[in-house]
Design an enzyme around this catalytic site. Structure first.
Site, PDB file in Angstrom:
ATOM      1  N   HIS A 131       0.871  -1.176   0.000  1.00 12.08           N
ATOM      2  CA  HIS A 131       0.000   0.000   0.000  1.00 12.08           C
ATOM      3  C   HIS A 131       0.909   1.228   0.000  1.00 12.08           C
ATOM      4  CE1 HIS A 131      -2.693   2.973   1.940  1.00 12.08           C
ATOM      5  NE2 HIS A 131      -3.689   2.255   1.459  1.00 12.08           N
ATOM      6  N   ASP A 208       3.060  -4.774   7.964  1.00  9.03           N
ATOM      7  CA  ASP A 208       1.857  -3.950   7.827  1.00  9.03           C
ATOM      8  C   ASP A 208       0.664  -4.899   7.890  1.00  9.03           C
ATOM      9  OD1 ASP A 208      -0.402  -2.758   6.835  1.00  9.03           O
ATOM     10  OD2 ASP A 208       0.545  -1.901   5.058  1.00  9.03           O
ATOM     11  N   GLN A 211      -4.600  -5.294   6.783  1.00  7.28           N
ATOM     12  CA  GLN A 211      -5.624  -6.178   6.197  1.00  7.28           C
ATOM     13  C   GLN A 211      -5.547  -7.598   6.756  1.00  7.28           C
ATOM     14  OE1 GLN A 211      -7.963  -4.976   4.412  1.00  7.28           O
ATOM     15  NE2 GLN A 211      -7.130  -3.064   3.617  1.00  7.28           N
ATOM     16  N   CYS A 372      -4.820   2.672  -3.604  1.00 10.40           N
ATOM     17  CA  CYS A 372      -3.584   3.180  -2.979  1.00 10.40           C
ATOM     18  C   CYS A 372      -2.459   2.159  -3.111  1.00 10.40           C
ATOM     19  CB  CYS A 372      -3.794   3.560  -1.516  1.00 10.40           C
ATOM     20  SG  CYS A 372      -4.990   4.861  -1.306  1.00 10.40           S
TER      21      CYS A 372
END
Ligand code: 7TS
Length: 414
Positions: A131, A208, A211, A372
């Site tokens: 992202h 990250d 999600q 994004c």
């Protein structure tokens, strides 16, 4: 295929849906079918009530009042930290830093951990499926420090090419920062393997998890990652709050990211001494009600059971993947073995924004765009895709509504 009231995971879907007020509305004369959960999820009453109750009963600032309201607010805020610690499997709640979001968590690591360590010619290693929030902070930092941003490629199947990733970890790599689950493709990265490969070469790893946290069990201690970031709003909690897990030994060495109130021990005009982590990284009045709501959201997921959620969403994804390919002209983007949360697709000769607009007319909310993640679009030579993303309250018949909507799109465009 399961019916619409219970699922293979044994989840009572109607009971769950009753907890989410926003799901029960009509859009353009059709029942809302909310398939934009990767952008943000709807919130259950438990979260809404907790936020409201804070303002009704306990509204006060934290860490600074001797009075009852401030003490209640502080206890609630700090209990949220403990709840996040438990949810992520961290060992110590001082390893949990409240941030505004995943974006802020990544920026914090870039500024406070990597920046002081980065010398000209050093490297930051990310992947092609990040992202923008896991690209741009590193790009800016590398520009500033004359360092090199290296990007491990993925194949057309939307899977990271692990051998190349491994080869790209060098003695100049100062951090590996990798997405756990791609928001644009749904690819689940083999983070255990990624962390092991980096660790073997002594390189710290940031994951990250924006999600991943809503869809699967995450255990930062078992993963042995150095940092893990996520956002509340993608996991049924309020917006404007997220968290960064960071290993205590790193946090103790890190300088502040932002400065001001609450992050200090003492201030004179000559000198400031900083507070201990995590407070050192939480300058100013935090999002107190957000933290309280986030803890409720995590509790909500835990009550259902993250494994039950995962089983339910897997069956939705399996159904969606199969059904969508029966629509003439539809092409799925990426074909990873392990997918979670989201599906991206295009339709021959029809712009994704047109698809999104027509679906909206039928009450179906999806996201159309680059998500994004423009480098992913560049990989596939696309400007945009349509993304359907799922949450614990979605039903099989909502996928059927999506498919029906796609047939309408085909009719409109001949
Ligand atoms: N990382 C991933 C993998 C994401 O999907 C997102 C947001 C972020 C980081 C940033 O999260 P934030 O809460 O700081 O904004 N992804 C999306 C999306 O897919 N649609 O809207 C936001």
């Amino acid at each position: 295929m399961s019916d619409s009231t219970t699922t293979s995971g044994g989840l009572d879907i109607e009971k769950i849906r009753a907890d989410f007020p926003a799901l029960h509305q009509d859009i353009h004369g059709h029942p809302l079918v909310y398939l934009d959960n990767a952008a943000t999820t709807q919130k259950p009453w438990a979260v809404i009530d907790a936020v409201r109750s804070f303002y009704e009963n306990d509204c006060s600032n934290v860490h600074r009042g001797v009075h009852a309201l401030s003490q209640r607010a502080t206890v609630a805020f700090e209990s949220s930290r403990t709840a996040i610690k438990a949810f992520l499997g961290a060992r110590d709640s001082r390893e949990i830093i409240f941030t505004r979001s995943t974006t802020e968590a990544i920026n914090l690591v870039a500024h406070s951990f990597v920046r002081p360590r980065l010398k000209p010619g050093d490297e930051v290693l990310i992947t092609e499926m990040e992202h923008h929030s896991n690209i741009v902070p590193w790009q800016l930092l590398c520009d500033e420090k004359d360092a090199v941003l290296r990007v491990a490629p993925m194949g057309d199947d939307g899977k990271l090419i692990l051998e190349q990733f491994e080869e790209m970890i060098s003695e100049r790599t100062r951090i590996v920062s990798v997405v756990h689950v791609s928001n644009a493709l749904g690819t689940v990265n083999p983070v255990e393997e990624i962390i092991r490969l980096a660790r073997d070469k002594g390189v710290p790893v940031l994951i990250d998890g924006a999600q991943a946290v809503p869809h699967m069990k995450v255990d930062v201690s078992a993963l042995d990652c150095d940092f893990y970031a996520f956002s509340s709003h993608k996991a049924y909690g309020p917006t404007g709050i997220g968290a960064l897990y960071g290993k205590r030994q790193h946090l103790l060495e890190m300088t502040p990211y932002q400065s001001g109130g609450d992050m200090i021990l003492s201030v004179t005009f000559d000198r400031t001494t900083f507070n201990e982590p995590p407070h050192r990284f939480e300058a100013g009045t935090p999002n107190i009600e957000g933290a309280i709501g986030l803890a409720k959201a995590l509790q909500y997921i835990e009550t259902i059971g993250i494994d039950t959620v995962q089983a339910h969403e897997r069956s939705l994804l399996a159904h969606a993947t199969e059904a969508i390919l029966e629509v003439p002209g539809v092409r799925l983007i990426g074909a990873p073995q392990h997918r979670a949360g989201a599906l991206s697709f295009v339709m021959e000769g029809i712009h994704p924004h047109d698809i999104g607009t027509i679906l909206d007319q039928e009450g179906v909310a999806v996201r159309a765009g680059h998500h994004c993640a423009q480098p992913i679009m560049q990989h596939y030579h696309l400007s945009a895709t349509v993304r359907a993303s799922f949450g614990l309250y979605n039903r099989v018949d909502e996928i059927d509504a999506l498919i029906k909507g796609l047939h309408s799109v085909r009719e409109v465009f001949g």
